[in-house]
Scaffold this motif. Structure first.
Motif, short mmCIF file in Angstrom:
data_model
loop_
_atom_site.label_atom_id
_atom_site.label_comp_id
_atom_site.label_asym_id
_atom_site.label_seq_id
_atom_site.Cartn_x
_atom_site.Cartn_y
_atom_site.Cartn_z
N LYS A 1 36.24 0.69 18.61
CA LYS A 1 35.72 1.12 20.24
C LYS A 1 34.49 1.90 19.71
O LYS A 1 33.93 2.18 20.40
N ASP A 2 33.77 2.14 17.68
CA ASP A 2 33.32 2.70 17.05
C ASP A 2 32.31 1.80 16.85
O ASP A 2 32.31 0.91 17.06
N SER A 3 31.30 2.43 16.17
CA SER A 3 29.97 1.49 15.34
C SER A 3 29.80 2.09 14.05
O SER A 3 29.54 3.96 14.28
N ILE A 4 29.56 1.32 13.15
CA ILE A 4 28.40 2.31 12.13
C ILE A 4 27.35 1.70 12.29
O ILE A 4 27.13 0.88 11.60
N PRO A 5 26.68 2.76 10.78
CA PRO A 5 25.63 2.47 10.48
C PRO A 5 25.48 2.70 9.82
O PRO A 5 26.38 2.70 8.43
N TYR A 6 24.60 1.63 9.17
CA TYR A 6 24.89 1.13 7.53
C TYR A 6 23.10 1.17 7.15
O TYR A 6 23.14 -0.26 7.75
N GLN A 7 23.21 1.43 5.39
CA GLN A 7 21.45 1.30 5.24
C GLN A 7 21.35 0.44 4.38
O GLN A 7 21.81 -0.12 3.36
N MET B 1 14.71 3.08 4.34
CA MET B 1 15.45 1.87 4.52
C MET B 1 15.70 1.41 5.66
O MET B 1 16.10 2.22 6.62
N PRO B 2 15.81 -0.21 6.18
CA PRO B 2 16.43 -0.68 7.38
C PRO B 2 17.93 -0.08 7.38
O PRO B 2 19.01 -0.04 7.05
#
Length: 423
Positions: free
Chosen positions: A10-16, A1-2
């Motif tokens: 100030k953070d980042s969130i990965p999401y599939q 899955m992409p």
């Protein structure tokens, strides 16, 4: 899955996103652009080779009162890289210049000392004269009429300067076309009366008052006139990447140099729209996602992609809340979006209300699509503003599916909604 990476605070969130639902990821090509030199060297080269203007050091000769307009806390301008070099350039030919750094807050709240230290570093805050513009309280001067007919009233510090210059950055802007350049004066250091007139409903509704459009844009025309009238003689503007690092710099004439920077940016960040039922967008993280007011910018990128009746899932930390009391009350007190829009459009230019422009654009987005708002803001506040609150991307997408009654709805991701120009 992409997997998409979504800035949040100030953070980042990965999401599939499942393959069979993934309709595209729209990103600026600045992501892969390799700057030809270091940040400091790019700025130095721009200052050494100004466009449409003598060097800043030459302009500074014999000038006693020099004012440098700088961005405020809501803009991720790498002032630590730009301002020291501009100060050095001024003092190289005019060591005794009386320099004031004027913080262009527009109609935002005042920038705090801690925020100034974060922008410039402790040495500049300690050593330089810094004044924070207040659109209501600063001493103002009436300097003429805008092309649109409004009164041009500007901070006296800027008007009285023997040499007025500005730093800033260029990004897509959802109604001024691009940020940077002339915006340092209007709205940067203008009175609230002037800003309100310039941001009137008729101008906001213009099809020329859109991302990436300067020619024919009535808002830009007023802004450029203001900069010329007040005497903005020189700018140093940069383009930054997703890490907030300088990848391009331009200096010189407030219009000619600015347009050169805009052309570079357009070549890197224009993307073709990809339509979907659900569009996930962000405001690029800190500092642009500190409140709901600013987050409307990132929503407009999603607006260009979401199908009518679809859902925008907007991520913005919003640790400062709504960002504008009048902006918040406008939606809290009126539940009918059609009536709200009609009210905006019937408001005379000289009676424009505070934050009306942001309200008008948010109402436009909400008329096309539902918005699920992923943030740290109080749920009641988000609901009051006609949006559905959520606290994670997963929850946001689930709520979007519930609104659509479709667990297979197509999804487009825009990791930084203020960094792309969707066409």
């Amino acid at each position: 899955m992409p997997t998409v990476t979504l800035p949040y605070g100030k953070d980042s969130i990965p999401y599939q996103i499942p393959d069979d639902r993934f309709a595209g990821e729209l990103v600026s090509h600045l992501r892969e652009y390799q700057a030809p030199a270091s940040q400091a060297d790019l700025v130095a080269a721009a200052l050494a080779n100004p466009i449409g203007s003598p060097r800043l050091s030459e302009l500074a000769r014999g000038k006693k009162n020099v004012v440098l307009i700088a961005s405020d806390h809501t803009r991720p301008v790498p002032s630590k890289v730009i301002v020291p070099q501009m100060l050095a350039e001024i003092r190289s030919q005019n060591p005794d210049a009386d320099i004031t750094i004027l913080i262009a807050t527009g109609c935002h709240r005042g920038t705090t000392r801690d925020e100034l230290v974060g922008k410039f570093g402790p040495q500049i805050v300690q050593d330089e004269k810094i004044v924070v513009h207040d659109c209501d309280e600063s001493e103002m001067t009436h300097v003429g009429q805008l092309p649109s007919g409004g009164d041009l009233v500007v901070n006296r510090i800027a008007v009285d300067a023997d040499l007025l210059v500005a730093e800033g950055f260029i990004e897509p802007h959802f109604f001024a076309g691009y940020s940077g350049g002339r915006k340092s004066v209007l709205p940067g250091v203008a009175s609230r009366t002037t800003v309100l007139y310039n941001h009137n409903a008729a101008f906001i509704a213009s099809d020329k008052a859109r991302t990436g459009v300067l020619d024919g844009n009535p808002i830009h025309a007023d802004m450029l006139y203001a900069a010329r009238t007040v005497g903005l003689a020189f700018i140093c503007n940069v383009v930054i990447n997703e890490d907030k690092e300088v990848v391009y710099a331009v200096a010189g004439d407030a219009d000619e140099a600015h347009r050169t920077g805009c052309r570079f940016l357009a070549s890197k960040c224009q993307v073709d729209a990809a339509e979907a039922d659900i569009v996930i967008s962000t405001n690029g993280g800190y500092p642009l996602d500190q409140n709901i007011y600013q987050a409307v910018k990132g929503m407009t990128a999603a607006e260009a992609c979401v199908r009518p009746g679809g859902v925008v899932v907007m991520l913005a930390k919003s640790n400062d809340g709504h960002g504008g009391e009048e902006f918040y009350r406008t939606f809290r007190d009126e539940k009918d979006l059609g009536r709200l829009t009609s009210t905006f459009l019937s408001t005379p230019k000289d009676e424009t209300r505070v934050d009306q422009w942001e309200s008008q654009i948010l109402a436009r987005v909400l008329t096309k699509a539902s918005v699920v708002y992923v943030s740290d803001a109080p749920a009641e506040m988000v609901t009051d503003m006609h949006m559905t609150p959520a606290h994670s991307v997963e929850e946001g997408v689930t709520k979007a599916e519930q609104i659509l009654r479709d667990q297979r709805a197509s999804i487009v991701a825009i990791p930084d909604g203020v960094a792309v120009m969707v066409v």
